[in-house]
Design a protein around this motif. Structure first.
Motif, PDB file in Angstrom:
ATOM      1  N   UNK A  87      -7.148  -4.964 -12.434  1.00  0.00           N
ATOM      2  CA  UNK A  87      -6.806  -3.958 -11.427  1.00  0.00           C
ATOM      3  C   UNK A  87      -7.342  -4.360 -10.047  1.00  0.00           C
ATOM      4  N   UNK A  88      -8.503  -5.017 -10.026  1.00  0.00           N
ATOM      5  CA  UNK A  88      -9.082  -5.463  -8.759  1.00  0.00           C
ATOM      6  C   UNK A  88      -8.122  -6.389  -8.035  1.00  0.00           C
ATOM      7  N   UNK A  89      -7.589  -7.352  -8.740  1.00  0.00           N
ATOM      8  CA  UNK A  89      -6.723  -8.342  -8.098  1.00  0.00           C
ATOM      9  C   UNK A  89      -5.343  -7.765  -7.803  1.00  0.00           C
TER      10      UNK A  89
ATOM     11  N   UNK B 252     -13.016   2.571   5.759  1.00  0.00           N
ATOM     12  CA  UNK B 252     -11.842   1.675   5.695  1.00  0.00           C
ATOM     13  C   UNK B 252     -10.966   2.032   6.887  1.00  0.00           C
ATOM     14  N   UNK B 253     -10.580   1.032   7.684  1.00  0.00           N
ATOM     15  CA  UNK B 253     -10.005   1.342   8.994  1.00  0.00           C
ATOM     16  C   UNK B 253      -8.569   0.859   9.234  1.00  0.00           C
ATOM     17  N   UNK B 254      -7.845   0.411   8.223  1.00  0.00           N
ATOM     18  CA  UNK B 254      -6.501  -0.089   8.483  1.00  0.00           C
ATOM     19  C   UNK B 254      -5.516   0.518   7.492  1.00  0.00           C
ATOM     20  N   UNK B 255      -4.362   0.899   8.003  1.00  0.00           N
ATOM     21  CA  UNK B 255      -3.319   1.524   7.184  1.00  0.00           C
ATOM     22  C   UNK B 255      -2.746   0.519   6.183  1.00  0.00           C
ATOM     23  N   UNK B 256      -2.707   0.939   4.930  1.00  0.00           N
ATOM     24  CA  UNK B 256      -2.087   0.139   3.865  1.00  0.00           C
ATOM     25  C   UNK B 256      -1.050   1.044   3.187  1.00  0.00           C
TER      26      UNK B 256
ATOM     27  N   UNK C  47      -4.720 -16.365  -1.741  1.00  0.00           N
ATOM     28  CA  UNK C  47      -4.474 -16.519  -0.307  1.00  0.00           C
ATOM     29  C   UNK C  47      -3.864 -17.880   0.001  1.00  0.00           C
ATOM     30  N   UNK C  48      -4.309 -18.920  -0.697  1.00  0.00           N
ATOM     31  CA  UNK C  48      -3.734 -20.245  -0.488  1.00  0.00           C
ATOM     32  C   UNK C  48      -2.259 -20.268  -0.878  1.00  0.00           C
TER      33      UNK C  48
ATOM     34  N   UNK D 273      -1.942  -6.822  -3.145  1.00  0.00           N
ATOM     35  CA  UNK D 273      -1.053  -5.966  -2.355  1.00  0.00           C
ATOM     36  C   UNK D 273      -1.627  -5.755  -0.956  1.00  0.00           C
ATOM     37  N   UNK D 274      -2.935  -5.468  -0.884  1.00  0.00           N
ATOM     38  CA  UNK D 274      -3.580  -5.261   0.408  1.00  0.00           C
ATOM     39  C   UNK D 274      -3.472  -6.516   1.267  1.00  0.00           C
TER      40      UNK D 274
END
Length: 674
Positions: A425-427, A322-326, A516-517, A432-433
């Motif tokens: 929990x997945x959603x 995983x390559x991006x700061x969250x 996302x929409x 948030x991500x």
């Protein structure tokens, strides 16, 4: 801790293909080059080649396997004396190695006290093949006589120039208006970065030829016109991007005339009129399998701009990292960005026992996105879900169904690597991500992957099976439960259409796209996102990687699509079938000519073409530990792809391209004459 600063052990690997009377065998030979006996050790290796779960191992024991990381033990009584060797042989690979980069590219020992020792790894060989191993971009020499008088890649739509000026030393830019000023500054910075000592932008006092820049309302968004005269050059563009592309064309003409004056000229008169054939001209870069620093990505973006490519597909997560700061989930980078011995993600694809990896801070992301914007490049991030999520699940294990039992495996050999589509929990985590991503990427196209979900995904999750029973019936739920602990895909990605996994994934994608929409975003996805036909075609963009025919079918169903068929446009695939070439061959192979001549929409109807957004190449990074391999695989094929995206088919000519592409820069500067 290591027992030596310099490797005192050597690993050689040899692939022997199967014959009519013999099995294929992958042999790993460890040499003890130290002055001490070696006992009570384990051998750990990694590389694109994966030992098959059902492989018969001779001369040792396969203790564990996670994707391409394998751990072997020698016979219990083995003592490896100084100067002696031990060989372990695997009869069975998840795919047959076909190139030297397919084999092990890193290895180390785990000693009895738990410490590790480095091993020098010799590039893999194939039995009976002693050809020199190749790395570095192929040099395309500029001929004494070229098919055209000016050097431009990709080739413009109309070139009507005449006369010959003594090539100026550089260009003295006079922009008219803020957009022109911005384009001039970007071009100045771009050329200073790519060609730092050439002085392409310079004042008249230092030999610069006057060049004016101005917007023109009658040109296409990325279109431009260049008019030549003995007194100077005038560039007009439809937008800032059009002006920049006009400047890049002019800069290429100047470099060709200055560096090869016997072959190319600088025009004294005439004009060039140009605009792109396709709107989406992209490059994907996988930074999960191998990490690329901010400076590497920045230079790559500049090379994209020099090729007039305008979309950067940034593959930021996968099973391997995983390559991006969250901000909300620091464990994603604290755990998911790093690999090493004893960590939750072991050494993979060339990494050794010491901790290696990296990630992009939000500051770095903003820097890269801002640079891309100045270069006319839109950045699309990808977080690959629900599959390819092994690293994410190592960082946030509570995303799993706590009652889940047994295992399923991805095509790359990762166990239980899919986010559960039934758990709230997945959603909660993904929303948030995605919110944090949306704030960073103005393009508002968020790619969610959706590829290569295993056929048995979630077959041991009671929550998932209960949901499947509700939406698809008892029979499908019962059939799906039987896929638990069944390895279905050791030799290729599963086809899941119509399965329980596809039904559950469709529910997941509908939910994610709806979110996302609600944030005003378009959902990008690999073509598997079409499973179940549940995503809103008006708010999605598919990326077709399998075949021309499959892409045409999706376009016919009304999906907007960017084409990137793996057989030709996957730049991790080798340039030829030869063992001495680096890269892979699971999707096919393509040299620059094959890629250049390939028609990605052959046989499409006019109705299907209405849904074509453009094309892109994909750079998957499994073989890219060696940056000389990167240069060989990506260049000049990147430029061949760029010309397919920009130049109309009837204007393409490979002999012309071959004569000009040698002037195009590469990322790392590794070259080969072979």
């Amino acid at each position: 801790m290591t027992i030596a600063t310099k490797p005192q052990f050597r690993l050689e690997t040899l692939w022997t293909p199967a014959k009519t009377d013999t099995q294929a065998v992958y042999a790993l030979t460890l040499t003890n080059a130290s002055d001490r006996p070696l006992r009570d050790f384990r051998l750990c290796v990694s590389g694109p080649a994966r030992i098959d779960p059902a492989a018969v191992v001779e001369g040792g024991t396969l203790l564990s396997r996670l994707s391409n990381h394998s751990e072997f033990a020698p016979p219990a009584d083995l003592v490896l004396q100084p100067g002696s060797t031990w060989t372990v042989k695997a009869h069975g690979m998840s795919f047959a190695p076909q190139h030297w980069t397919d084999g092990a590219n890193s290895a180390y020992l785990v000693l009895a006290d738990g410490s590790t020792a480095p091993i020098s790894v010799v590039p893999s060989r194939a039995h009976g093949d002693n050809a020199e191993l190749k790395r570095g971009a192929v040099i395309y020499p500029v001929p004494k006589v070229a098919p055209v008088a000016v050097s431009i890649v990709p080739w413009p739509q109309e070139v009507s120039v005449s006369g010959r000026l003594t090539p100026p030393l550089g260009l003295d830019l006079t922009p008219e208006g803020p957009e022109a000023e911005a384009a001039a500054q970007v071009f100045s910075d771009l050329t200073a970065s790519l060609f730092p000592v050439e002085g392409i932008v310079r004042p008249v006092a230092e030999g610069g030829l006057p060049a004016t820049l101005a917007l023109a309302g009658d040109l296409a968004q990325e279109g431009y016109v260049i008019r030549f005269s003995p007194a100077g050059v005038a560039i007009t563009g439809g937008t800032r991007a059009g002006l920049l592309y006009g400047l890049i064309t002019l800069g290429q003409i100047l470099r060709g005339a200055r560096l090869h004056p016997a072959t190319f000229l600088f025009p004294a008169g005439g004009d060039i009129r140009d605009e792109p054939a396709l709107g989406w001209r992209g490059t994907h870069l996988d930074v999960a399998r191998q990490f690329y620093s901010t400076s590497e990505v920045s230079r790559f973006l500049r090379l994209m701009a020099w090729n007039k490519l305008n979309r950067f597909h940034w593959h930021l997560s996968d099973d391997e990292a995983w390559r991006i700061e969250i901000d909300a989930y620091p464990a994603l980078t604290e755990i998911g960005a790093w690999r090493g011995h004893g960590r939750k993600i072991p050494p993979l694809l060339g990494s050794g026992p010491d901790v290696t990896g990296g990630y992009y801070t939000k500051a770095a992301v903003r820097e890269i996105v801002a640079l891309a914007a100045t270069l006319g490049i839109e950045v699309m991030p990808e977080i690959d879900v629900p599959g390819h999520s092994f690293a994410m699940l190592q960082a946030i294990p509570e995303l799993r169904d706590p009652e889940e039992a047994g295992s399923y495996y991805s095509v790359q050999g990762f166990p239980d690597n899919c986010l559960n589509p039934v758990r709230e929990e997945t959603y909660r985590v993904l929303e948030v991500v995605f919110d944090e991503l949306i704030e960073l990427f103005p393009s508002k196209i968020i790619h969610v992957g959706a590829d290569e979900v295993p056929l048995g995904a979630w077959s041991g999750s009671p929550q998932a099976l209960e949901r499947l029973r509700t939406v698809a019936g008892d029979e499908m739920a019962a059939a799906h439960a039987k896929r638990l602990n069944v390895v279905t895909n050791t030799h290729g990605a599963d086809e899941i259409d119509g399965s329980g996994a596809a039904v559950l994934q469709a529910e997941f994608l509908a939910r994610v796209q709806g979110f996302l929409a609600s944030r005003g975003c378009v959902t990008g996805g690999w073509q598997e996102a079409a499973h179940g036909n549940v995503i809103d075609k008006e708010k999605s963009l598919l990326f077709g990687w399998r075949t021309v025919e499959a892409n045409a079918e999706l376009a016919g169903e009304g999906y907007d699509i960017v084409v990137c068929p793996g057989q030709v446009y996957y730049l991790d695939m080798a340039n030829s079938p030869a063992w001495s070439e680096p890269g892979g061959s699971w999707a096919g192979w393509s040299d620059p000519e094959k890629l250049y001549l390939f028609d990605p929409i052959e046989g499409w109807t006019e109705a299907q073409k209405k849904h074509l957004r453009g094309l892109q190449c994909c750079i998957w990074s499994e073989p890219m530990t060696d940056r000389g391999v990167f240069d060989r695989l990506v260049f000049p094929r990147l430029s061949a792809l760029a010309e397919t995206g920009w130049t109309r088919p009837e204007r393409k000519n490979f002999k012309r391209f071959e004569a000009l592409v040698g002037l195009m820069p590469v990322l790392y500067g590794f070259y080969s004459e072979h």
